[in-house]
Design a protein around this motif. Structure first.
Motif, PDB file in Angstrom:
ATOM      1  N   PRO A 102       0.838  -1.202   0.000  1.00 25.42           N
ATOM      2  CA  PRO A 102       0.000   0.000   0.000  1.00 25.42           C
ATOM      3  C   PRO A 102       0.873   1.252   0.000  1.00 25.42           C
ATOM      4  CG  PRO A 102      -0.701  -1.556   1.702  1.00 25.42           C
ATOM      5  CD  PRO A 102       0.641  -2.015   1.210  1.00 25.42           C
ATOM      6  N   CYS A 103       0.474   2.253  -0.744  1.00 27.38           N
ATOM      7  CA  CYS A 103       1.196   3.519  -0.807  1.00 27.38           C
ATOM      8  C   CYS A 103       0.474   4.566   0.044  1.00 27.38           C
ATOM      9  CB  CYS A 103       1.301   4.023  -2.244  1.00 27.38           C
ATOM     10  SG  CYS A 103       2.080   2.857  -3.389  1.00 27.38           S
ATOM     11  N   GLU A 104       1.236   5.441   0.638  1.00 30.19           N
ATOM     12  CA  GLU A 104       0.626   6.529   1.410  1.00 30.19           C
ATOM     13  C   GLU A 104       0.000   7.570   0.488  1.00 30.19           C
ATOM     14  OE1 GLU A 104       0.144   6.873   4.642  1.00 30.19           O
ATOM     15  OE2 GLU A 104       0.947   4.870   4.911  1.00 30.19           O
ATOM     16  N   GLN A 105       0.502   7.642  -0.730  1.00 26.95           N
ATOM     17  CA  GLN A 105       0.047   8.673  -1.664  1.00 26.95           C
ATOM     18  C   GLN A 105      -1.363   8.385  -2.171  1.00 26.95           C
ATOM     19  OE1 GLN A 105       2.436   8.920  -5.176  1.00 26.95           O
ATOM     20  NE2 GLN A 105       1.523  10.830  -5.883  1.00 26.95           N
ATOM     21  N   ARG A 106      -2.224   9.376  -2.091  1.00 24.88           N
ATOM     22  CA  ARG A 106      -3.564   9.268  -2.673  1.00 24.88           C
ATOM     23  C   ARG A 106      -3.468   9.461  -4.180  1.00 24.88           C
ATOM     24  NH1 ARG A 106      -7.960  10.273   0.937  1.00 24.88           N
ATOM     25  NH2 ARG A 106      -9.141  11.074  -0.824  1.00 24.88           N
ATOM     26  N   TYR A 107      -4.313   8.749  -4.896  1.00 24.49           N
ATOM     27  CA  TYR A 107      -4.284   8.961  -6.344  1.00 24.49           C
ATOM     28  C   TYR A 107      -5.123  10.180  -6.714  1.00 24.49           C
ATOM     29  CZ  TYR A 107      -8.419   5.762  -6.088  1.00 24.49           C
ATOM     30  OH  TYR A 107      -9.600   5.130  -5.786  1.00 24.49           O
ATOM     31  N   PRO A 108      -4.789  10.825  -7.846  1.00 31.75           N
ATOM     32  CA  PRO A 108      -5.519  12.031  -8.249  1.00 31.75           C
ATOM     33  C   PRO A 108      -6.959  11.709  -8.623  1.00 31.75           C
ATOM     34  CG  PRO A 108      -4.025  11.331  -9.989  1.00 31.75           C
ATOM     35  CD  PRO A 108      -3.717  10.483  -8.793  1.00 31.75           C
ATOM     36  N   GLY A 109      -7.842  12.658  -8.428  1.00 24.49           N
ATOM     37  CA  GLY A 109      -9.249  12.441  -8.744  1.00 24.49           C
ATOM     38  C   GLY A 109      -9.948  11.696  -7.623  1.00 24.49           C
ATOM     39  N   ARG A 110     -11.208  11.340  -7.876  1.00 23.68           N
ATOM     40  CA  ARG A 110     -12.005  10.631  -6.893  1.00 23.68           C
ATOM     41  C   ARG A 110     -12.409   9.262  -7.429  1.00 23.68           C
ATOM     42  NH1 ARG A 110     -13.955  13.369  -2.628  1.00 23.68           N
ATOM     43  NH2 ARG A 110     -13.960  11.223  -1.857  1.00 23.68           N
TER      44      ARG A 110
END
Length: 229
Positions: free
Chosen positions: A204-212
């Motif tokens: 799992p990455c801490e970074q949120r992906y762009p958009g919803r």
């Protein structure tokens, strides 16, 4: 139809709509006059339902208003039991436990006659293979979908070739024999489908992906020609 049942049906209709729905449409679905519908809306508002709108503009039920246990019909209880049993039998360990706990909570608050329906339902789940051992990454995948966070995968394709992927997971499909992650693949720059049992490693990455997530799901459905549910 008794007024109490009609009010419950009206609440359920409103809960199914994410956008304002006209009084005319609601009245037609209930089989009542507009005047009766307006009275029912006012009665629900007096009972605490946060229904916004006005005649000619449409109505929308805001989240937060809970319905009493008596809202469940026998058919609805059977549907809940059948679905929960399927998840308890076919889901990963955490999801299976959640299904069993949910049924126990529902049983605890149901009136005796309805609780008997829940206990005595004759709808059974046929033999099948649990995916708990085959798909150990499902809890992490579900968490990433909820949090709209990227996943780094080591994935094995049909030919047996492994590759490193970073994906934006936004849906998880449950089929009889497999589970499929739907996501945007940064490597391929497009929507891709990944069988959960072919994921060799997952981080799992801490970074949120762009958009919803909802926007990605909508775009994927349009690309696949799938009607919104």
């Amino acid at each position: 139809m008794p007024r109490a049942q009609r009010l419950l049906d009206l609440l359920q209709m409103l809960r199914l709509h994410r956008y304002p729905v006209t009084g005319t449409a609601l009245a037609a679905e209930l089989g009542v006059s507009l005047r009766t519908l307006y009275r029912d809306i006012a009665a629900l508002q007096q009972q605490g339902a946060q229904i916004e709108g006005a005649p000619g503009l449409g109505y929308l039920l805001r989240p937060g208003f809970t319905l009493p246990p008596l809202m469940f019909t026998e058919d609805e209880i059977e549907a809940l039991v059948l679905g929960s049993r399927w998840v308890a039998d076919r889901g990963d360990e955490r999801l299976a436990a959640a299904a069993r706990h949910a049924l126990a909570k529902i049983a605890a608050v149901l009136p005796s006659p309805l609780r008997a329906t829940l206990d005595d339902t004759a709808l059974l789940i046929g033999p099948g293979t649990s995916q708990a051992a085959a798909d150990p990454h499902l809890p992490a995948i579900r968490q990433a979908i909820r949090g709209e966070r990227k996943l780094q995968l080591r994935y094995c394709d049909l030919k047996g070739d492994e590759s490193e992927r970073v994906i934006w997971p936004f849906a998880l499909g449950f089929f009889d024999q497999t589970r499929v992650v739907v996501g945007w693949c940064e490597l391929r720059q497009g929507f891709r489908h990944f069988r959960a049992d072919r994921i060799r490693a997952l981080t799992p990455c801490e970074q949120r992906y762009p958009g919803r997530r909802q926007a990605l799901l909508k775009a994927w459905r349009e690309s696949q020609g799938i009607a919104a549910q």
